[in-house]
Motif scaffolding. Structure first.
Motif, PDB file in Angstrom:
ATOM      1  N   LYS A   2      62.601   8.270 -27.512  1.00 57.00           N
ATOM      2  CA  LYS A   2      63.602   8.631 -26.515  1.00 57.00           C
ATOM      3  C   LYS A   2      63.783  10.144 -26.466  1.00 57.00           C
ATOM      4  CE  LYS A   2      66.392   4.449 -26.523  1.00 57.00           C
ATOM      5  NZ  LYS A   2      67.744   3.906 -26.643  1.00 57.00           N
ATOM      6  N   GLN A   3      63.870  10.652 -25.244  1.00 53.70           N
ATOM      7  CA  GLN A   3      64.151  12.065 -25.012  1.00 53.70           C
ATOM      8  C   GLN A   3      65.331  12.118 -24.056  1.00 53.70           C
ATOM      9  OE1 GLN A   3      60.743  14.579 -24.248  1.00 53.70           O
ATOM     10  NE2 GLN A   3      59.413  13.129 -25.290  1.00 53.70           N
ATOM     11  N   ARG A   4      66.514  12.232 -24.618  1.00 54.98           N
ATOM     12  CA  ARG A   4      67.743  12.128 -23.848  1.00 54.98           C
ATOM     13  C   ARG A   4      68.659  13.325 -24.118  1.00 54.98           C
ATOM     14  NH1 ARG A   4      67.962   6.194 -23.051  1.00 54.98           N
ATOM     15  NH2 ARG A   4      65.762   5.676 -22.897  1.00 54.98           N
ATOM     16  N   PRO A   5      68.332  14.489 -23.574  1.00 45.87           N
ATOM     17  CA  PRO A   5      69.101  15.697 -23.889  1.00 45.87           C
ATOM     18  C   PRO A   5      70.553  15.675 -23.426  1.00 45.87           C
ATOM     19  CG  PRO A   5      67.577  16.117 -22.098  1.00 45.87           C
ATOM     20  CD  PRO A   5      67.251  14.759 -22.646  1.00 45.87           C
ATOM     21  N   SER A  10      71.631  10.987 -19.610  1.00 45.15           N
ATOM     22  CA  SER A  10      70.192  10.730 -19.669  1.00 45.15           C
ATOM     23  C   SER A  10      69.913   9.236 -19.865  1.00 45.15           C
ATOM     24  CB  SER A  10      69.547  11.535 -20.799  1.00 45.15           C
ATOM     25  OG  SER A  10      69.614  12.922 -20.540  1.00 45.15           O
ATOM     26  N   ASP A  11      70.723   8.579 -20.699  1.00 49.19           N
ATOM     27  CA  ASP A  11      70.592   7.126 -20.875  1.00 49.19           C
ATOM     28  C   ASP A  11      70.732   6.425 -19.530  1.00 49.19           C
ATOM     29  OD1 ASP A  11      70.365   7.460 -23.635  1.00 49.19           O
ATOM     30  OD2 ASP A  11      72.455   6.905 -24.037  1.00 49.19           O
ATOM     31  N   PHE A  12      71.698   6.862 -18.745  1.00 51.35           N
ATOM     32  CA  PHE A  12      71.943   6.276 -17.425  1.00 51.35           C
ATOM     33  C   PHE A  12      70.705   6.383 -16.538  1.00 51.35           C
ATOM     34  CE2 PHE A  12      73.060   7.133 -12.980  1.00 51.35           C
ATOM     35  CZ  PHE A  12      73.634   5.910 -12.641  1.00 51.35           C
ATOM     36  N   VAL A  13      70.081   7.554 -16.510  1.00 56.03           N
ATOM     37  CA  VAL A  13      68.908   7.755 -15.653  1.00 56.03           C
ATOM     38  C   VAL A  13      67.799   6.784 -16.023  1.00 56.03           C
ATOM     39  CG1 VAL A  13      67.084   9.387 -14.983  1.00 56.03           C
ATOM     40  CG2 VAL A  13      69.439  10.175 -15.214  1.00 56.03           C
TER      41      VAL A  13
END
Length: 183
Positions: A2-5, A10-13
């Motif tokens: 996971k790459q969620r800055p 970012s999780d939502f996207v």
């Protein structure tokens, strides 16, 4: 991986947005506003200081904005501000670009607008175009090498670098053949 800055945003996207875009409503805007409210300026500054995190965060915000706009809704003002802030810090336009969708979009944590069969097609598009870009970049490097080998030869009466230049150019076929064969 996971790459969620931007954390929940970012999780939502990655996890929720494609489904929400199937039947967009004002609830999408409200959810977006709630997630934006959880982002502190300190967290945003930290993201901006890391070019990789900033690029992915910029992709995330631009995808949300584009998804909302193309659904006929108006993005929250805070989202537009964040898109501008991330874009400006990277020297990029404040609009979603091909380069972001194809080259920045992490293969291990892909962002997309759709799901199901259409989502699979969208994924295939991003992955095939990434491969095309990768192959073309290799070809460009080899062309530059060939030109560098030939330039000194052209200034001299003899051409000792010609075999190296020819070899570099012949290697390009292996990079471009797969690009020509993609469906």
């Amino acid at each position: 991986m996971k790459q969620r800055p931007l954390g929940k945003l970012s999780d939502f996207v990655v996890e929720i947005m494609p489904e929400k875009l199937e039947e967009p409503s004002l609830a999408l805007i409200q959810l977006c506003e709630e997630m934006l409210g959880t982002l502190s300026q300190g967290a945003i500054t930290q993201v901006i200081q890391s070019s990789n995190a900033r690029d992915i965060a910029s992709l995330d915000t631009k995808m949300i904005e584009a998804g909302i706009v193309h659904s006929g809704l108006t993005p929250p003002p805070r989202l537009a501000e964040l898109v501008d802030e991330l874009s400006t810090s990277a020297g990029e336009p404040s609009a979603l670009t091909y380069e972001e969708l194809v080259l920045v979009n992490p293969a291990s944590d892909l962002r997309k607008f759709t799901r199901g069969e259409i989502g699979e097609t969208e994924t295939a598009f991003y992955r095939e175009h990434y491969l095309i870009e990768e192959r073309l970049e290799r070809a460009i490097v080899k062309i530059r090498k060939a030109v560098e080998e030939l330039l000194p030869s052209m200034a001299l009466a003899h051409d000792p670098n010609t075999p190296a230049a020819v070899q570099a150019l012949m290697e390009i076929e292996g990079d471009l053949f797969p690009v020509n064969c993609l469906d």
